[in-house]
Scaffold this motif. Structure first.
Motif, mmCIF file in Angstrom:
data_model
loop_
_atom_site.group_PDB
_atom_site.id
_atom_site.type_symbol
_atom_site.label_atom_id
_atom_site.label_comp_id
_atom_site.label_asym_id
_atom_site.label_seq_id
_atom_site.Cartn_x
_atom_site.Cartn_y
_atom_site.Cartn_z
ATOM 1 N N ILE A 59 13.657 0.714 -46.110
ATOM 2 C CA ILE A 59 14.282 1.020 -44.870
ATOM 3 C C ILE A 59 13.125 1.214 -43.685
ATOM 4 O O ILE A 59 14.201 0.249 -42.972
ATOM 5 C CB ILE A 59 14.448 2.167 -45.182
ATOM 6 N N VAL A 60 11.776 1.322 -43.688
ATOM 7 C CA VAL A 60 12.022 0.652 -42.677
ATOM 8 C C VAL A 60 11.125 -0.242 -42.259
ATOM 9 O O VAL A 60 11.148 -0.754 -40.541
ATOM 10 C CB VAL A 60 9.657 1.873 -42.550
ATOM 11 N N ILE A 61 11.029 -1.638 -43.397
ATOM 12 C CA ILE A 61 11.051 -2.459 -42.691
ATOM 13 C C ILE A 61 12.304 -3.646 -42.192
ATOM 14 O O ILE A 61 12.260 -4.103 -42.488
ATOM 15 C CB ILE A 61 10.157 -3.527 -43.214
ATOM 16 N N GLY A 62 13.704 -2.588 -42.937
ATOM 17 C CA GLY A 62 15.167 -3.126 -42.280
ATOM 18 C C GLY A 62 15.785 -3.878 -43.301
ATOM 19 O O GLY A 62 16.362 -4.424 -43.563
ATOM 20 N N ARG A 63 15.288 -3.101 -45.008
ATOM 21 C CA ARG A 63 15.562 -4.037 -46.468
ATOM 22 C C ARG A 63 16.611 -3.231 -46.725
ATOM 23 O O ARG A 63 15.561 -1.281 -47.240
ATOM 24 C CB ARG A 63 14.701 -4.435 -47.306
ATOM 25 N N TRP A 64 17.234 -3.464 -47.455
ATOM 26 C CA TRP A 64 18.043 -2.502 -48.217
ATOM 27 C C TRP A 64 18.448 -2.793 -49.664
ATOM 28 O O TRP A 64 18.817 -1.970 -51.097
ATOM 29 C CB TRP A 64 19.609 -2.246 -47.757
#
Length: 318
Positions: A27-32
């Motif tokens: 989530i921090v790096i923008g992946r779901w």
């Protein structure tokens, strides 16, 4: 000569749940995608699922991960459930930032609708109902009793001993929100008494005691409150700690403590320490190892200092 290492409590937000920690990093790096895979793997282990979604929602509240996932896979129930939980966390964050009077009724209603939509998308899942019981606190005058009872009944139909749902309703009934100390304790004791052996629910009574302490301490603003020095160690408080120990801890199966129990175990450990129950506290620290939670230790001082000091005082060495 071997050098003894200084003990440092571990405030890992995932409580040792490594797959969850990996998903939180995603989530921090923008992946779901990692979040999707984690929730799929969790399946219908409701206690673990509730724990994971609650912490994922706190991480997702500061990003667009939940929205991106929902847009990419609009028909995936897990995406709807996480999205609703995330909206509830954001609602709390807005209230924290603006004060209790800053709750936007339209946004609260939107969060409720998101929860109901998630419940329709995943009918077996208790988490949307936990989210509803959570957001209910933010309404200025609470929610209609019929709605609250309906949400509570729906949760219990799916997961009758869901700890997080019980904690949220306990807080709703507290003096800080929409009830009284008496209503809060009545709820906690009734739920504890109805729980099966080995369930963590008896710790609701210790959570209620921590909530009362926080409320009274905040209201006192440093003034001395008559009799408050006995809050943690009067006869009833001690008897209830021992009852929780007997109903929950002594019935636990052997093996490591599950991540979803670490937070509640910290509440019982904190209560045992402040009540002077060294034997019980020592056993609880042995179960916890270094796994600490900021609450409720932060209610009575610096969390890391207290966890470390009390652990040393009761002679825990694990």
């Amino acid at each position: 000569m071997a050098v003894r290492r200084r003990f440092v409590p571990d405030f890992d937000p995932a409580f040792g749940d490594r797959p969850l920690a990996d998903a939180l990093h995603d989530i921090v790096i923008g992946r779901w995608q990692g979040v999707r895979d984690l929730l799929h793997a969790t399946g219908d282990d409701w206690p673990l699922r509730t724990h994971r979604i609650r912490l994922l929602a706190h991480a997702a509240a500061g990003s667009s991960a939940a929205e991106i996932w929902r847009a990419a896979e609009p028909d995936r129930p897990d995406a709807a459930v996480l999205g609703a939980a995330t909206e509830v966390v954001r609602a709390f964050q807005r209230v924290i930032a603006t004060g209790r009077g800053g709750a936007d009724r339209a946004r609260l209603d939107a969060a409720v609708r998101a929860c109901l939509t998630a419940a329709d998308a995943h009918p077996a899942d208790p988490m949307p109902w936990v989210s509803l019981l959570t957001v209910a606190r933010l309404y200025e005058d609470g929610v209609p009793r019929r709605d609250l009872r309906g949400w509570w009944d729906e949760l219990r139909r799916r997961d009758p001993y869901n700890v997080e749902g019980h904690v949220q309703l306990l807080r709703y009934h507290s003096a800080r929100w929409h009830g009284t100390h008496g209503r809060m304790y009545d709820f906690a004791r009734d739920a504890a008494g109805a729980s099966p052996p080995g369930s963590p629910l008896p710790v609701l009574v210790q959570i209620a005691r921590a909530e009362e302490y926080r409320y009274v301490a905040d209201a006192a603003q440093g003034r001395i409150v008559r009799g408050f020095d006995q809050h943690w160690k009067h006869e009833l408080a001690i008897r209830e700690i021992r009852r929780t120990w007997e109903r929950w801890v002594l019935w636990r199966t052997d093996g490591p403590v599950a991540p979803q129990e670490i937070g509640e175990l910290n509440y019982l450990t904190h209560a045992a320490c402040l009540a002077g129950l060294r034997q019980e506290a020592g056993g609880l620290f042995t179960l916890l190892g270094a796994r600490a939670a900021y609450l409720p230790w932060a209610y009575t001082g610096d969390a890391a200092e207290q966890f470390t000091r009390w652990r040393a005082q009761v002679g825990a060495t694990s």
